[in-house]
Design a protein around this motif. Structure first.
Motif, mmCIF file in Angstrom:
data_model
loop_
_atom_site.group_PDB
_atom_site.id
_atom_site.type_symbol
_atom_site.label_atom_id
_atom_site.label_comp_id
_atom_site.label_asym_id
_atom_site.label_seq_id
_atom_site.Cartn_x
_atom_site.Cartn_y
_atom_site.Cartn_z
ATOM 1 N N HIS A 27 0.819 -1.226 0.000
ATOM 2 C CA HIS A 27 0.000 0.000 0.000
ATOM 3 C C HIS A 27 0.851 1.273 0.000
ATOM 4 C CE1 HIS A 27 -3.372 -2.671 0.696
ATOM 5 N NE2 HIS A 27 -2.799 -3.121 1.802
ATOM 6 N N ASP A 28 2.079 1.145 -0.462
ATOM 7 C CA ASP A 28 2.949 2.316 -0.624
ATOM 8 C C ASP A 28 2.752 2.825 -2.060
ATOM 9 O OD1 ASP A 28 4.841 4.256 -0.491
ATOM 10 O OD2 ASP A 28 6.557 2.912 -0.236
ATOM 11 N N TYR A 29 1.603 3.457 -2.294
ATOM 12 C CA TYR A 29 1.152 3.724 -3.656
ATOM 13 C C TYR A 29 2.072 4.678 -4.416
ATOM 14 C CZ TYR A 29 -3.058 1.421 -2.007
ATOM 15 O OH TYR A 29 -3.930 0.488 -1.489
ATOM 16 N N CYS A 30 2.571 5.716 -3.761
ATOM 17 C CA CYS A 30 3.409 6.676 -4.478
ATOM 18 C C CYS A 30 4.712 6.032 -4.950
ATOM 19 C CB CYS A 30 3.700 7.887 -3.598
ATOM 20 S SG CYS A 30 2.227 8.900 -3.263
ATOM 21 N N ASN A 31 5.304 5.215 -4.103
ATOM 22 C CA ASN A 31 6.547 4.540 -4.488
ATOM 23 C C ASN A 31 6.300 3.361 -5.415
ATOM 24 O OD1 ASN A 31 8.409 6.175 -3.121
ATOM 25 N ND2 ASN A 31 8.014 5.129 -1.197
ATOM 26 N N ALA A 32 5.045 2.971 -5.583
ATOM 27 C CA ALA A 32 4.731 1.852 -6.480
ATOM 28 C C ALA A 32 4.608 2.296 -7.934
ATOM 29 C CB ALA A 32 3.426 1.180 -6.046
ATOM 30 N N ILE A 33 4.426 3.583 -8.161
ATOM 31 C CA ILE A 33 4.160 4.063 -9.519
ATOM 32 C C ILE A 33 5.328 3.781 -10.458
ATOM 33 C CG2 ILE A 33 3.783 6.133 -10.912
ATOM 34 C CD1 ILE A 33 2.140 7.241 -8.584
ATOM 35 N N GLU A 34 6.532 4.111 -10.034
ATOM 36 C CA GLU A 34 7.695 3.948 -10.920
ATOM 37 C C GLU A 34 7.952 2.482 -11.282
ATOM 38 O OE1 GLU A 34 12.390 5.341 -11.278
ATOM 39 O OE2 GLU A 34 11.238 5.727 -9.455
ATOM 40 N N LEU A 48 -1.276 -0.105 -11.264
ATOM 41 C CA LEU A 48 -0.745 1.218 -11.609
ATOM 42 C C LEU A 48 -1.854 2.261 -11.567
ATOM 43 C CD1 LEU A 48 1.461 3.113 -12.528
ATOM 44 C CD2 LEU A 48 1.089 2.339 -14.886
ATOM 45 N N ALA A 49 -3.014 1.928 -12.100
ATOM 46 C CA ALA A 49 -4.145 2.870 -12.067
ATOM 47 C C ALA A 49 -4.523 3.187 -10.626
ATOM 48 C CB ALA A 49 -5.333 2.277 -12.823
ATOM 49 N N THR A 50 -4.558 2.165 -9.781
ATOM 50 C CA THR A 50 -4.889 2.384 -8.368
ATOM 51 C C THR A 50 -3.840 3.242 -7.685
ATOM 52 O OG1 THR A 50 -6.066 0.264 -8.242
ATOM 53 C CG2 THR A 50 -5.315 1.226 -6.166
ATOM 54 N N SER A 51 -2.575 2.975 -7.961
ATOM 55 C CA SER A 51 -1.493 3.744 -7.333
ATOM 56 C C SER A 51 -1.542 5.203 -7.768
ATOM 57 C CB SER A 51 -0.139 3.125 -7.691
ATOM 58 O OG SER A 51 -0.034 1.808 -7.192
ATOM 59 N N LEU A 52 -1.767 5.445 -9.053
ATOM 60 C CA LEU A 52 -1.873 6.819 -9.540
ATOM 61 C C LEU A 52 -3.025 7.547 -8.862
ATOM 62 C CD1 LEU A 52 -1.244 6.224 -13.358
ATOM 63 C CD2 LEU A 52 0.262 7.457 -11.794
ATOM 64 N N TYR A 53 -4.144 6.856 -8.716
ATOM 65 C CA TYR A 53 -5.311 7.475 -8.076
ATOM 66 C C TYR A 53 -5.031 7.784 -6.610
ATOM 67 C CZ TYR A 53 -9.874 7.991 -5.922
ATOM 68 O OH TYR A 53 -10.920 8.457 -5.182
ATOM 69 N N GLN A 54 -4.560 6.779 -5.874
ATOM 70 C CA GLN A 54 -4.340 6.957 -4.441
ATOM 71 C C GLN A 54 -3.293 8.020 -4.166
ATOM 72 O OE1 GLN A 54 -6.043 5.797 -2.036
ATOM 73 N NE2 GLN A 54 -7.206 4.128 -2.940
ATOM 74 N N CYS A 55 -2.180 7.972 -4.889
ATOM 75 C CA CYS A 55 -1.117 8.948 -4.657
ATOM 76 C C CYS A 55 -1.584 10.350 -5.043
ATOM 77 C CB CYS A 55 0.127 8.560 -5.457
ATOM 78 S SG CYS A 55 1.586 9.576 -5.073
ATOM 79 N N GLY A 56 -2.290 10.457 -6.172
ATOM 80 C CA GLY A 56 -2.764 11.758 -6.622
ATOM 81 C C GLY A 56 -3.790 12.359 -5.690
ATOM 82 N N VAL A 57 -4.752 11.554 -5.263
ATOM 83 C CA VAL A 57 -5.808 12.064 -4.383
ATOM 84 C C VAL A 57 -5.242 12.441 -3.020
ATOM 85 C CG1 VAL A 57 -7.886 11.373 -3.115
ATOM 86 C CG2 VAL A 57 -7.705 10.902 -5.550
ATOM 87 N N ARG A 59 -0.009 15.724 -11.605
ATOM 88 C CA ARG A 59 0.818 14.840 -12.426
ATOM 89 C C ARG A 59 0.252 13.427 -12.454
ATOM 90 N NH1 ARG A 59 6.154 13.419 -9.627
ATOM 91 N NH2 ARG A 59 4.683 11.975 -8.630
ATOM 92 N N ASP A 60 -0.017 12.877 -11.269
ATOM 93 C CA ASP A 60 -0.472 11.484 -11.201
ATOM 94 C C ASP A 60 -1.897 11.328 -11.713
ATOM 95 O OD1 ASP A 60 1.967 10.865 -10.174
ATOM 96 O OD2 ASP A 60 1.315 10.738 -8.091
ATOM 97 N N LEU A 61 -2.775 12.252 -11.352
ATOM 98 C CA LEU A 61 -4.165 12.130 -11.792
ATOM 99 C C LEU A 61 -4.285 12.361 -13.295
ATOM 100 C CD1 LEU A 61 -6.005 13.875 -8.816
ATOM 101 C CD2 LEU A 61 -5.688 11.431 -9.241
ATOM 102 N N SER A 108 -11.003 3.512 -16.977
ATOM 103 C CA SER A 108 -10.880 2.674 -15.781
ATOM 104 C C SER A 108 -11.789 3.190 -14.667
ATOM 105 C CB SER A 108 -9.435 2.662 -15.289
ATOM 106 O OG SER A 108 -9.043 3.951 -14.849
ATOM 107 N N ALA A 109 -12.060 2.288 -13.728
ATOM 108 C CA ALA A 109 -12.861 2.671 -12.569
ATOM 109 C C ALA A 109 -12.146 3.743 -11.754
ATOM 110 C CB ALA A 109 -13.142 1.446 -11.708
ATOM 111 N N GLN A 110 -10.816 3.643 -11.702
ATOM 112 C CA GLN A 110 -10.047 4.632 -10.934
ATOM 113 C C GLN A 110 -10.168 6.020 -11.557
ATOM 114 O OE1 GLN A 110 -9.067 1.697 -11.995
ATOM 115 N NE2 GLN A 110 -7.784 0.614 -10.513
ATOM 116 N N ALA A 111 -10.112 6.106 -12.883
ATOM 117 C CA ALA A 111 -10.250 7.401 -13.554
ATOM 118 C C ALA A 111 -11.628 8.002 -13.293
ATOM 119 C CB ALA A 111 -10.009 7.247 -15.050
#
Length: 507
Positions: free
Chosen positions: A197-204, A233-242, A255-257, A267-270
């Protein structure tokens, strides 16, 4: 001296010739042995021994082709020579040429079995070599796992290239059969930040997995792993961005959103991005009526910056984001006023004045503009007299108290007041007036020259305590504040003058 005995010569026997040739071609030199041609047998043994010396132990590359060709040509030559010699030379054993031929057929199993065994040994060497390559790739990945992403990426690509090479060229090998499990473990490790659940660090790392070139590892060999990174990746972008939405206008959010909206627009996340932005704005707006409207306004300002930076190719989402920006702007407008009022009530008079002036300038059509101007006046007075700040300005004007102020000063005068009413008046400069040397001199002589037409202004106030601040545009003239208690229905005439040290409001 007698001559050496000569072996008897008999009729040609092709069975014998064939048998001797096959026995010689087996590489054991037995054809020459049966003919008692020991030098020929020795040559065959030496050739076979040299071949074994070159071939053993078996290596993945096997025996060089040139060596094999030379050895076979030698055996053909030796076999042909032995066959020619045996056509008319009887064998001492076995007596029957047919039996010798049968024995030659049987003995061919020796080189055939040897070839088979050698090939098996070579294939095993190949397997061990491939397993070694697999182990090296595994070790490279294990080492890269402890490094930063930039440093690890080349090592990952090299290791994956090794996996792909095993699949492309040695698919049936023991090493290649282990590659699918290795790939699964690799994907699980690289995506570990997402699992934690470390979403921001999971993006790269997830982006790295998703963008692996087909030349490195083919989609067909990846199977379900090829699409595995998409949803995480979609989930990580959403969680980190929000999570980055808020007061500091963190650019991570946009950037992430935006990356989510452009990469996975359906996607559901978008689909949750705009509702999340709207909810964040609504929550911040709800705090405007709380104990800290300034923080709420700062949050709204940051959210507005972030919302403006969001774009979507989906018309409905784009329209909703535009509406969110407008809503946020309206909330910031009211929040700016509420924050300035809060600063005033908390005694932060310089901040309150600055904020109210900025509010009036930024939102000239806001319904609170007039009251904001009153707060700015009161805040200026309160900076000189803190008691004035205990009064909350209203839009009240006029009253039963009549006040006339004359200006016995060579500079224009501005009089600010607050109390039961708040406002400001301006009085023109007196061209024939001068500054007084002392305050006492001014109190005794100000506005007493009947020949001077002193500029003056009159206004009315409600009864009660009024706080004044006299401001002059003269050089080296300080502002002067004081308060007065006025009774209902009374009339007051006062004179404003300046001394050479500071400005004064005479009574």
């Amino acid at each position: 001296m007698s001559a050496a005995p000569v072996a008897p010569v008999g009729p040609e026997d092709r069975w014998r010739g064939a048998a001797v040739a096959l026995l010689t071609f087996s590489g054991l030199g037995l054809g020459h042995v049966l003919l008692r041609r020991w030098w020929g047998a020795l040559a065959c043994w030496l050739a076979t021994g040299l071949l074994l010396l070159i071939a053993l132990p078996a290596t993945p590359s096997g025996v060089p082709v040139a060596v094999i060709v030379i050895y076979l040509l030698f055996l053909l030559f030796a076999a042909a020579r032995a066959a020619v010699l045996s056509l008319r030379r009887p064998l001492t054993w076995p007596a029957s040429p047919q039996l010798a031929f049968g024995l030659a057929i049987v003995l061919l199993a020796v080189p055939i079995c040897g070839t088979i065994l050698f090939d098996n040994a070579r294939q095993e060497a190949v397997q061990r070599m491939l397993l070694s390559q697999l182990a090296q790739a595994d070790a490279a990945i294990a080492t890269a796992e402890t490094q930063s992403a930039d440093t690890a990426e080349p090592a990952y690509l090299t290791a994956l290239g090794t996996y792909q090479d095993l699949l492309d060229h040695h698919r049936t090998s023991r090493a290649a059969k282990q590659v699918p499990a290795r790939l699964t473990a690799f994907y699980q490790h690289v995506s570990a930040p997402y699992s934690n659940h470390d979403y921001c660090n999971a993006i790269e790392p997830l982006t790295f997995l998703r963008s692996l070139p087909d030349a490195t590892i083919s989609t067909s060999d990846l199977g379900s792993l090829a699409t595995f990174p998409n949803d995480p990746l979609a989930t990580s972008l959403y969680q980190c961005g929000v999570n980055a939405l808020g007061a500091n206008a963190d650019p991570t959010a946009a950037r992430d959103l935006n990356l989510l909206l452009s990469t996975f627009p359906t996607s559901a996340q978008a689909g949750k991005v705009e509702p999340a932005v709207a909810a964040a704005i609504s929550a911040a707006a709800g705090n405007l009526t709380g104990s800290d409207p300034c923080s709420a306004t700062a949050t709204l300002t940051g959210l507005g910056t972030q919302a403006k930076a969001l774009t979507s190719s989906t018309a409905t989402v784009s329209a909703a984001l535009t509406k969110d920006v407008a809503t946020d702007g309206s909330d910031i407008e009211s929040g700016s006023y509420d924050c300035a009022v809060s600063d005033y009530k908390n005694g932060k008079f310089p901040d309150a004045q600055t904020a109210m002036d900025a509010f009036v300038s930024t939102y000239p059509n806001d319904p609170n503009k007039a009251l904001a101007q009153k707060f700015s006046i009161a805040a200026q007075i309160a900076q000189q007299d803190a008691d004035a700040g205990k009064v909350v300005p209203t839009l009240t004007s006029g009253g039963s108290v009549s006040i006339t102020i004359s200006n016995d000063s060579p500079d224009p005068m501005q009089i600010l007041y607050t109390g039961p009413a708040t406002g400001t008046i301006s009085i023109d400069a007196c061209a024939s007036c001068k500054t007084y040397g002392t305050d006492l001199e001014g109190q005794q002589n100000a506005c007493n020259d009947s020949s001077v037409n002193y500029p003056k202004t009159s206004f009315t106030l409600p009864p009660g305590t009024t706080y004044f601040l006299q401001k002059s545009t003269g050089t080296n003239v300080r502002s002067y504040s004081h308060s007065e208690q006025y009774d209902a229905g009374s009339v007051y005439d006062v004179c404003a003058f300046e001394t050479s040290i500071f400005g004064n409001l005479g009574l």
